[in-house]
Motif scaffolding. Structure first.
Motif, PDB file in Angstrom:
ATOM      1  N   TYR A  27      41.137  40.842  22.565  1.00  0.00           N
ATOM      2  CA  TYR A  27      39.724  41.211  22.446  1.00  0.00           C
ATOM      3  C   TYR A  27      39.236  41.732  23.800  1.00  0.00           C
ATOM      4  CZ  TYR A  27      34.741  40.832  21.394  1.00  0.00           C
ATOM      5  OH  TYR A  27      33.412  41.115  21.180  1.00  0.00           O
ATOM      6  N   CYS A  29      35.593  43.082  25.790  1.00  0.00           N
ATOM      7  CA  CYS A  29      34.144  43.312  25.745  1.00  0.00           C
ATOM      8  C   CYS A  29      33.924  44.814  25.902  1.00  0.00           C
ATOM      9  CB  CYS A  29      33.442  42.573  26.867  1.00  0.00           C
ATOM     10  SG  CYS A  29      33.550  40.793  26.645  1.00  0.00           S
ATOM     11  N   CYS A 210      30.203  38.229  21.048  1.00  0.00           N
ATOM     12  CA  CYS A 210      31.648  38.304  21.319  1.00  0.00           C
ATOM     13  C   CYS A 210      32.381  37.122  20.708  1.00  0.00           C
ATOM     14  CB  CYS A 210      31.902  38.410  22.820  1.00  0.00           C
ATOM     15  SG  CYS A 210      31.430  40.039  23.451  1.00  0.00           S
ATOM     16  N   HIS A 235      29.108  35.422  31.221  1.00  0.00           N
ATOM     17  CA  HIS A 235      29.400  35.840  29.854  1.00  0.00           C
ATOM     18  C   HIS A 235      30.625  35.145  29.247  1.00  0.00           C
ATOM     19  CE1 HIS A 235      29.421  38.251  26.291  1.00  0.00           C
ATOM     20  NE2 HIS A 235      30.501  38.919  26.611  1.00  0.00           N
ATOM     21  N   HIS A 236      31.756  35.206  29.949  1.00  0.00           N
ATOM     22  CA  HIS A 236      32.962  34.628  29.345  1.00  0.00           C
ATOM     23  C   HIS A 236      32.933  33.103  29.351  1.00  0.00           C
ATOM     24  CE1 HIS A 236      35.235  38.686  29.968  1.00  0.00           C
ATOM     25  NE2 HIS A 236      34.436  38.680  28.910  1.00  0.00           N
ATOM     26  N   GLU A 239      31.055  32.390  26.338  1.00  0.00           N
ATOM     27  CA  GLU A 239      31.864  32.625  25.125  1.00  0.00           C
ATOM     28  C   GLU A 239      32.762  31.420  24.843  1.00  0.00           C
ATOM     29  OE1 GLU A 239      34.179  36.183  24.425  1.00  0.00           O
ATOM     30  OE2 GLU A 239      32.821  37.367  25.648  1.00  0.00           O
TER      31      GLU A 239
HETATM   32 ZN    ZN Z   1      31.814  40.062  25.550  1.00  0.00          ZN
END
Ligand code: ZN
Ligand code: AMP
Length: 467
Positions: A27, A29, A210, A235-236, A239
């Motif tokens: 995956y 982003c 995500c 962000h991660h 996630e």
């Molecule tokens: Zn992302």
């Protein structure tokens, strides 16, 4: 030799193997479609392209998913300014992204899909988090409670022990030192796009898309997740928190992050205004392959300081390889095969693979190819390169180009060989007719288009280049 990747999660080089047989699930982003992407963004996307191509080169099947962020704070702000719906506003930047990706020869991920088509999946994920006590409501918005996920911080190594209860952040993007509960779902504001949900009318926060999209297409645990280093925190990290708190399973096995492209030692970014888009550079006459080569030739965990000189050097490197390729096509070598050249080709292929296996060290891989080209050019000059060695040299160039993909000239704006040959014939005819104005015009015209003619006693030869 195994393929090794540097895993941001473990801070170590680790041998890579997929979870599920031969199939790699990965995956990335994707772009936020509120403007043209700049070549800093393209560095991250080029890295992903090199990664997926090399995985395939290694015999893996790749299933690669990329999201397109088509709803977030910046999109809402700029679409309001433009007086358009977010769908109208983002459509043209999604198209421009696809055009840029094609020009850069980025293979299309197996699935590339927009966030707004997955609002249902996001709501479902927030509902699961709520059920398990990881979410709470405040003033119509729903937040992730960082304090409820003790492993928070494991990717970025940020210390979450002192997290203040109830400190919340509303914006999608925030300062790196702001460790706060983040919005999963945002209360609707007048004039903003709105969706119904069990948590009231509103829209998703940025991070949730995500997690929801990756798990929908790749399962609750998958192999590789990529992005630029600026996405590690928050962000991660977010996630991971959202996904693992909901499923109780490890979300991603290998986290790979590309370093930044810099200009004058600052990160190239839209907000700093120090960016070039692909179009800017193509308009100045640089080729997309030179940009691709520049972005790919520096190992992904090293910063690149972007300069026009660097871009020119990349163009020269490609020309060197194309001229070598042409020399192979021209032929005229003595018959037979020189086993020394065959061995040189084997060494070059092994060197290329060893470099790429070492966490995609493209600089090492390229060094192996250029050393081969230099050696072989010398042997050609000395008459030691034989007709059957063409296949050896082709093998090296083919391996190189399945990953780097810069040699084909069709869509590159470079003058096709057939056209050059035809112009050379016309120039010879013009000279015979003593029409030197025409013959010089042909030579100068080709020079302006990056082709050099050389008149030798054996006839006119040509090569790509500018000097
Ligand atoms: Zn992302
Ligand atoms: P965005 O469209 O801002 O969401 O960014 C898309 C991708 O580009 C993300 O993976 C970012 O980490 C990456 N990115 C943004 N700026 C740079 C830069 N200067 N160098 C490398 N990657 C970048």
């Amino acid at each position: 030799m195994a393929l090794y990747f540097y895993n941001t999660l473990t801070h170590r080089l680790e041998p890579f193997a997929p979870l599920d047989g031969n199939k790699v699930r990965m995956y990335s982003c994707g772009p936020t479609v509120y403007n043209y992407v700049h070549i800093g963004n393209l560095r991250s996307f080029t890295f992903q392209d090199i990664l997926r191509r090399y995985l395939r080169c290694r015999g893996y099947e790749v299933y690669h998913v990329m999201n397109v962020t088509d709803v977030d704070d910046k999109i809402i702000r700029d679409s309001l300014k433009a007086g358009q719906s977010i769908a109208e506003f983002t459509a043209r930047y999604r198209t421009s992204f696809e055009e840029d990706a094609a020009a850069m020869r980025l293979e299309s991920p197996e699935r590339i899909t927009p966030a707004t088509e997955h609002i249902g999946e996001m709501i479902e994920l927030i509902r699961r988090l709520d059920e398990k006590g990881h979410a709470y409501e405040s003033k119509g918005s729903t937040y992730f409670r960082i304090g409820s996920f003790p492993e928070y911080g494991k990717l970025s190594r940020i210390d979450a022990s002192g997290i203040q209860a109830g400190a919340r952040v509303e914006q999608d993007e925030y300062e790196k030192d702001e460790l706060r509960d983040f919005a999963l779902w945002k209360a609707s504001k007048p004039g903003e796009p709105v969706w119904d949900s069990p948590f009231g009318p509103g829209r998703p926060g940025w991070h949730i898309e995500c997690s929801a999209m990756a798990m929908k297409y790749l399962g609750e645990s998958f192999d590789i997740h990529t992005g630029g280093v600026d996405l590690v925190f928050p962000h991660h990290e977010n996630e991971i928190a959202q996904s693992e708190a909901a499923t109780g399973k490890p979300f991603v096995r290998f986290w790979l992050h590309a370093e930044h492209l810099l200009v004058d030692n600052r990160k190239m970014s839209k907000s700093a205004g120090n960016f070039y888009t692909l179009r800017d550079l193509l308009d100045k006459g640089y080729s997309a392959e030179a940009i691709r080569y520049l972005l790919a030739s520096v190992p992904y965990r090293k910063q690149i300081n972007f300069t026009i000189d660097g871009l020119k050097a990349s163009q020269t490197a490609i020309e060197r390889l194309r001229n070598f390729q042409r020399r192979l096509e021209e032929g005229g070598f003595p018959g037979g095969s020189n086993s020394v050249v065959t061995e040189l080709a084997d060494t070059a292929c092994r060197g290329f693979t060893a470099g790429m296996d070492d966490d995609l060290n493209t600089a090492l891989a390229l060094a192996a190819v250029f050393e081969f080209v230099r050696d072989v050019n010398t042997r050609m000059d000395a008459g030691e390169f034989q007709a059957d060695n063409v296949a050896d040299a082709d093998r090296v160039l083919e391996l190189f180009d399945t990953v780097f993909d810069v040699l084909e000239t069709e869509e590159s704006g470079q003058v096709p060989a057939a056209e050059i040959e035809a112009l050379i014939a016309e120039r010879i005819a013009a000279r015979k007719a003593r029409d030197f104005i025409r013959s010089d015009a042909i030579r100068d015209g080709l020079k302006a288009r990056g082709v050099i003619l050389e008149d030798t006693p054996q006839g006119t030869r040509w090569k790509y280049g500018s000097a």
